[in-house]
Write an enzyme that holds these catalytic residues in place. Structure first.
Site, PDB file in Angstrom:
ATOM      1  N   TYR A  33     -13.919  78.109 -18.475  1.00 16.77           N
ATOM      2  CA  TYR A  33     -14.967  77.722 -17.541  1.00 16.77           C
ATOM      3  C   TYR A  33     -15.348  76.262 -17.767  1.00 16.77           C
ATOM      4  O   TYR A  33     -15.677  75.857 -18.884  1.00 16.77           O
ATOM      5  CB  TYR A  33     -16.195  78.611 -17.723  1.00 16.77           C
ATOM      6  CG  TYR A  33     -16.096  79.967 -17.053  1.00 16.77           C
ATOM      7  CD1 TYR A  33     -14.987  80.329 -16.287  1.00 16.77           C
ATOM      8  CD2 TYR A  33     -17.130  80.888 -17.157  1.00 16.77           C
ATOM      9  CE1 TYR A  33     -14.909  81.555 -15.669  1.00 16.77           C
ATOM     10  CE2 TYR A  33     -17.062  82.127 -16.533  1.00 16.77           C
ATOM     11  CZ  TYR A  33     -15.951  82.453 -15.788  1.00 16.77           C
ATOM     12  OH  TYR A  33     -15.887  83.676 -15.162  1.00 16.77           O
ATOM     13  N   LYS A 219     -13.086  94.101 -12.170  1.00 19.72           N
ATOM     14  CA  LYS A 219     -11.884  93.356 -11.797  1.00 19.72           C
ATOM     15  C   LYS A 219     -10.687  94.311 -11.717  1.00 19.72           C
ATOM     16  O   LYS A 219     -10.478  95.143 -12.608  1.00 19.72           O
ATOM     17  CB  LYS A 219     -11.598  92.249 -12.811  1.00 19.72           C
ATOM     18  CG  LYS A 219     -12.695  91.189 -12.884  1.00 19.72           C
ATOM     19  CD  LYS A 219     -12.752  90.342 -11.620  1.00 19.72           C
ATOM     20  CE  LYS A 219     -13.782  89.226 -11.726  1.00 19.72           C
ATOM     21  NZ  LYS A 219     -13.770  88.337 -10.570  1.00 19.72           N
ATOM     22  N   ASP A 247     -12.944  93.866  -7.338  1.00 19.59           N
ATOM     23  CA  ASP A 247     -12.592  92.472  -7.024  1.00 19.59           C
ATOM     24  C   ASP A 247     -11.159  92.206  -7.457  1.00 19.59           C
ATOM     25  O   ASP A 247     -10.830  92.304  -8.639  1.00 19.59           O
ATOM     26  CB  ASP A 247     -13.559  91.537  -7.768  1.00 19.59           C
ATOM     27  CG  ASP A 247     -13.330  90.065  -7.466  1.00 19.59           C
ATOM     28  OD1 ASP A 247     -12.406  89.746  -6.689  1.00 19.59           O
ATOM     29  OD2 ASP A 247     -14.075  89.234  -8.009  1.00 19.59           O
ATOM     30  N   ASN A 249      -9.432  89.287  -6.632  1.00 17.25           N
ATOM     31  CA  ASN A 249      -9.181  87.845  -6.792  1.00 17.25           C
ATOM     32  C   ASN A 249      -7.883  87.388  -6.146  1.00 17.25           C
ATOM     33  O   ASN A 249      -7.077  86.695  -6.753  1.00 17.25           O
ATOM     34  CB  ASN A 249      -9.219  87.452  -8.271  1.00 17.25           C
ATOM     35  CG  ASN A 249     -10.617  87.520  -8.840  1.00 17.25           C
ATOM     36  OD1 ASN A 249     -10.989  88.533  -9.444  1.00 17.25           O
ATOM     37  ND2 ASN A 249     -11.406  86.469  -8.659  1.00 17.25           N
ATOM     38  N   GLU A 273     -13.389  92.869  -3.000  1.00 20.30           N
ATOM     39  CA  GLU A 273     -13.601  91.425  -2.922  1.00 20.30           C
ATOM     40  C   GLU A 273     -12.275  90.689  -3.023  1.00 20.30           C
ATOM     41  O   GLU A 273     -11.421  91.046  -3.835  1.00 20.30           O
ATOM     42  CB  GLU A 273     -14.532  91.001  -4.056  1.00 20.30           C
ATOM     43  CG  GLU A 273     -14.935  89.547  -4.046  1.00 20.30           C
ATOM     44  CD  GLU A 273     -16.012  89.260  -5.079  1.00 20.30           C
ATOM     45  OE1 GLU A 273     -16.014  88.142  -5.621  1.00 20.30           O
ATOM     46  OE2 GLU A 273     -16.843  90.157  -5.356  1.00 20.30           O
ATOM     47  N   GLU A 302     -15.819  82.912  -2.085  1.00 20.08           N
ATOM     48  CA  GLU A 302     -15.928  81.988  -3.206  1.00 20.08           C
ATOM     49  C   GLU A 302     -14.881  80.884  -3.149  1.00 20.08           C
ATOM     50  O   GLU A 302     -15.065  79.818  -3.736  1.00 20.08           O
ATOM     51  CB  GLU A 302     -15.854  82.724  -4.543  1.00 20.08           C
ATOM     52  CG  GLU A 302     -14.496  83.284  -4.906  1.00 20.08           C
ATOM     53  CD  GLU A 302     -14.529  84.114  -6.182  1.00 20.08           C
ATOM     54  OE1 GLU A 302     -13.995  83.636  -7.198  1.00 20.08           O
ATOM     55  OE2 GLU A 302     -15.074  85.221  -6.154  1.00 20.08           O
ATOM     56  N   ASP A 325     -20.753  80.032  -2.046  1.00 16.71           N
ATOM     57  CA  ASP A 325     -20.593  79.459  -3.382  1.00 16.71           C
ATOM     58  C   ASP A 325     -21.238  78.079  -3.374  1.00 16.71           C
ATOM     59  O   ASP A 325     -20.964  77.262  -2.485  1.00 16.71           O
ATOM     60  CB  ASP A 325     -19.103  79.356  -3.745  1.00 16.71           C
ATOM     61  CG  ASP A 325     -18.889  78.866  -5.161  1.00 16.71           C
ATOM     62  OD1 ASP A 325     -18.566  79.678  -6.035  1.00 16.71           O
ATOM     63  OD2 ASP A 325     -19.027  77.644  -5.398  1.00 16.71           O
ATOM     64  N   HIS A 352     -21.514  84.441  -4.540  1.00 17.01           N
ATOM     65  CA  HIS A 352     -20.676  84.370  -5.735  1.00 17.01           C
ATOM     66  C   HIS A 352     -21.411  83.528  -6.780  1.00 17.01           C
ATOM     67  O   HIS A 352     -22.022  82.513  -6.461  1.00 17.01           O
ATOM     68  CB  HIS A 352     -19.347  83.707  -5.395  1.00 17.01           C
ATOM     69  CG  HIS A 352     -18.499  83.367  -6.587  1.00 17.01           C
ATOM     70  ND1 HIS A 352     -18.238  82.073  -6.973  1.00 17.01           N
ATOM     71  CD2 HIS A 352     -17.877  84.162  -7.485  1.00 17.01           C
ATOM     72  CE1 HIS A 352     -17.474  82.088  -8.048  1.00 17.01           C
ATOM     73  NE2 HIS A 352     -17.243  83.339  -8.378  1.00 17.01           N
ATOM     74  N   GLY A 354     -21.716  83.106 -11.534  1.00 19.43           N
ATOM     75  CA  GLY A 354     -20.931  83.153 -12.769  1.00 19.43           C
ATOM     76  C   GLY A 354     -20.505  81.753 -13.160  1.00 19.43           C
ATOM     77  O   GLY A 354     -21.226  80.778 -12.949  1.00 19.43           O
TER      78      GLY A 354
END
Length: 437
Positions: A33, A219, A247, A249, A273, A302, A325, A352, A354
């Site tokens: 991140y 996830k 989700d 992704n 998602e 997102e 986002d 979204h 995180g």
């Protein structure tokens, strides 16, 4: 005092979250991140802080894009910017040469978001208000003046946007009071990253339930049998009455998404998602239509490039949940357009969050949405991920699974200087240690 912007600095800040699989999903297996972190200096000494979110490698490219935009910002006064914010937004997004890199998408738009987030933070600090309150206290005409309606007037005109905001004035103070007393409902993604072990997953779920969480996201997408097993485990942990979302992704093709999610329907997810490419509007529409009889909605946004794509997702009935986002779109300005379009199409917004700072920023936008646009909490919630908040001067605060309303002036973007120095890439102490291993 005009608050002339005298300097813009941007730094590459990365956190080695991949070491413990935080943030891992079917497509992003080892995210670190990270943020391109912007600071605006003014001649009065007041500063504005902004950022955009990344996953590690490539943050240096966003930093260079921010530097390329700096000349459009430095030397301008805050008053000149906010008195004609729409034109300033267009200045950044429509430069005759740099718009070729987008337009309004990709790295250059991430950089635009970081710069504009810093401008909004500066404005809110000057007014002595948290950003959500700055927006809530604005006259509807001033809110509308911040939005670039180019390319979306076939769906939302300035007059319609103004009408939505004026109509929402009824009950506005009561909604603000409600947010001040109980906060905005949240859901958690922290329990079920794809790289977590079953033991870790169960422990985190048990802890979350004890702390009052009732909405959980899992996830999925790497292995169908494992997804079925993990989703059954989560559903067993949280019980039949709590809410579960899944989700992927962007992992699947359209037919594969429909087949895979149909197999997971037994755990009764509220939504799937990002089932496929974030650019595939008609693919999302096909998935939505196929899953509707199962009572499963489709959520995405997102990695939706801009307001034009959101417009088309809504026109195509491709989303049952809009996920704005704060760092993907062109900051507050463009998110305002999406909030208003979503309201017109009666599609709930579930942002979204995180990452690094996304929870801190987007809480302001969803508060504005409830108080001044949607006036509705049904089917609505904001994502929360319990990572890295300790690096911010005004971190997001959760109580009883609700975002508590921010009170500090600004957009909650400012990071602790000690954290920036420690995690700056590659000069920070943390990265010197990692890179020398």
């Amino acid at each position: 005092m005009l608050q002339k912007i005298t300097n813009l600095t941007v730094r590459d800040v990365r956190f080695p979250t991949s070491l413990e699989q935080h943030g891992s999903d079917a497509m992003h297996t080892d995210p670190d991140y990270s943020a391109a972190y912007v600071v605006l200096d003014t001649d009065s000494g007041l500063k504005g802080f902004g950022l955009t979110f990344t996953l590690g490698k490539g943050t240096e490219i966003v930093v260079r894009a921010v530097q390329a935009l700096a000349g459009l910002v430095v030397g301008k006064s805050l008053q000149d910017i906010v008195s004609n914010f729409r034109d300033f937004y267009r200045l950044l997004t429509s430069d005759g040469q740099m718009r070729w890199l987008g337009p309004e998408k990709g790295v250059i738009h991430l950089a635009t978001a970081a710069v504009l987030n810093a401008v909004w933070d500066l404005w809110a600090r000057l007014e002595g208000k948290p950003l959500w309150k700055l927006l809530v206290d604005m006259d509807p005409k001033q809110v509308v003046s911040c939005i670039d309606f180019r390319y979306i007037t076939d769906v939302l005109t300035e007059e319609e946007a103004l009408g939505i905001l004026v109509n929402a004035k009824e009950g506005k103070q009561q909604r603000e009071d409600l947010m001040m007393s109980q906060g905005y409902p949240a859901y958690t993604t922290s329990c079920a990253w794809l790289g977590y072990s079953d033991h870790q997953l169960k422990q985190l779920c048990a802890d979350a339930l004890q702390n009052g969480w009732t909405r959980f996201k899992v996830k999925v997408g790497a292995d169908l049998k494992d997804d079925i097993r993990r989703c059954r485990l989560i559903r067993q942990m949280i019980g039949p009455s709590n809410t579960l979302m899944i989700d992927a992704n962007q992992r699947w093709d359209v037919a594969e998404a429909i087949s895979w999610v149909t197999r997971l329907a037994e755990v009764k997810p509220l939504w799937i998602e990002e089932p496929t490419s974030p650019d595939d509007i008609l693919g999302h529409a096909a998935i939505s239509k196929a899953l509707a009889p199962l009572g499963i909605g489709v959520a995405s946004g997102e990695q939706c490039h801009n307001r034009v794509m959101f417009k088309q997702f809504l026109q195509a009935s491709a989303l049952q949940f809009v996920q704005i986002d704060s760092c993907r779109l062109g900051s507050v300005n463009e998110n305002l357009a999406v909030l208003l379009m979503a309201h017109k199409f009666k599609v709930p917004v579930c942002p979204h969050a995180g990452g690094v700072g996304l929870c801190e920023l987007v809480q302001h936008l969803i508060l504005f949405d409830y108080i001044c646009v949607s006036a509705d909490l049904s089917g609505r919630m904001c994502e929360y991920v319990d990572h890295l908040h300790e690096h911010f001067t005004s971190p997001a605060v959760i109580q009883n699974a609700h975002y508590l309303t921010p009170k500090d002036p600004g957009y909650s973007c400012e990071m602790l200087e000690s954290s920036v120095k420690r995690y700056e890439y590659p000069e920070g102490d943390v990265w010197k240690l990692q890179l020398n291993k």
